[in-house]
Design an enzyme around this catalytic site. Structure first.
Site, PDB file in Angstrom:
ATOM      1  N   ALA A   1      46.503  38.078  46.833  1.00  0.00           N
ATOM      2  CA  ALA A   1      45.088  37.803  46.648  1.00  0.00           C
ATOM      3  C   ALA A   1      44.851  36.486  45.923  1.00  0.00           C
ATOM      4  O   ALA A   1      45.426  36.224  44.881  1.00  0.00           O
ATOM      5  CB  ALA A   1      44.449  38.942  45.860  1.00  0.00           C
ATOM      6  N   CYS A   2      44.031  35.655  46.507  1.00  0.00           N
ATOM      7  CA  CYS A   2      43.392  34.540  45.825  1.00  0.00           C
ATOM      8  C   CYS A   2      41.901  34.738  46.055  1.00  0.00           C
ATOM      9  O   CYS A   2      41.496  35.517  46.906  1.00  0.00           O
ATOM     10  CB  CYS A   2      43.840  33.197  46.387  1.00  0.00           C
ATOM     11  SG  CYS A   2      45.587  32.804  46.102  1.00  0.00           S
ATOM     12  N   GLY A   3      41.073  34.054  45.306  1.00  0.00           N
ATOM     13  CA  GLY A   3      39.639  34.177  45.495  1.00  0.00           C
ATOM     14  C   GLY A   3      39.022  32.842  45.833  1.00  0.00           C
ATOM     15  O   GLY A   3      39.332  31.839  45.175  1.00  0.00           O
TER      16      GLY A   3
END
Length: 253
Positions: A8-10
């Site tokens: 996960a990255c945002g």
């Protein structure tokens, strides 16, 4: 749990067509997604030129005393941001620093900035292709490769749709991207399989539009959720609403 987090990255991007500063929207959009990337964060705004702040660790709390300084450093009505977990590149401090996002690439009078969430599978092949056109560049993370690939398409076609279509067709992997062109145009797209999340929304008076990895980035800014961006779709906010173009067919059926 660790394996999930490392995927996960945002990403977050927003534009205000009334010309008001967008930094606070991007800041809160990322703060709401701090859980998606503890290693680094960054903001890029555009006011005729790109203005960028990047740093290691979580998105910090900004005090009332500091807000004016942040607004001066990051002016503009359009902006993107990123919180990152390493899914490509090293995890030592030097590699993490080099791999911070958003990423900016330029060649001559053409430039583009992107915030990226995903992984590129055929990175070695793509890097060779890009370096033949744009010259050698230090490779710290897949975001740089996507940014350079987009830049190469913009140089060749002078057209964002064609540049994004090239990415869709030639980049193997899972990715969600939001970015800003040299003309201050905000855009977002997802890979044809739609593996990484990306949604869009708008303000009540339709003057503000935003993209976010999670809808919490919209909620915290009092923006109304519109929809998920479709796999293979390019979306651009305009004063008249969202312009949605299917760059390549969806492949997740």
């Amino acid at each position: 749990m660790t394996d999930y987090l490392r995927e996960a990255c945002g990403v977050f991007g927003a534009v205000d067509f009334r010309g008001r500063s967008i930094f606070s929207q991007v800041y809160w959009g990322l703060r709401a997604q701090n859980h998606r990337g503890h290693q680094s964060h960054g903001f890029t705004t555009f006011d005729g030129k790109f203005n960028t702040h990047r740093s290691l660790d979580l998105v910090p709390e900004i005090t009332q005393e500091d807000i004016q300084d942040w607004l001066k450093r990051l002016p503009g009505q359009v902006g993107i941001g990123n919180v990152r977990y390493t899914t490509s590149g090293g995890t030592d401090e030097e590699s993490l620093t080099t791999g911070m996002q958003p990423t900016l690439a330029e060649a001559g009078r053409t430039s583009v900035a992107v915030s990226f969430n995903g992984n590129v599978v055929n990175s070695l092949q793509l890097r060779k292709e890009v370096e033949k056109k744009l010259g050698k560049f230090p490779y710290a993370c897949d975001a740089e490769l996507i940014c350079k690939k987009l830049l190469m398409g913009l140089v060749e076609h002078d057209d964002l749709f064609s540049a994004v279509k090239d990415c869709m067709n030639e980049v193997d992997g899972a990715f969600s991207v939001t970015g800003i062109t040299k003309d201050g145009e905000l855009f977002a797209f997802r890979d044809p399989f739609g593996i990484r999340p990306l949604c869009c929304g708008h303000g009540r008076d339709h003057s503000v539009y935003a993209f976010s990895s999670e809808s919490v980035g919209l909620d915290i800014n009092n923006l109304k959720y519109d929809s998920e961006i479709k796999p293979g779709e390019l979306v651009l906010p305009t004063k008249d609403g969202l312009l949605r173009e299917q760059a390549v067919p969806c492949k997740n059926k």
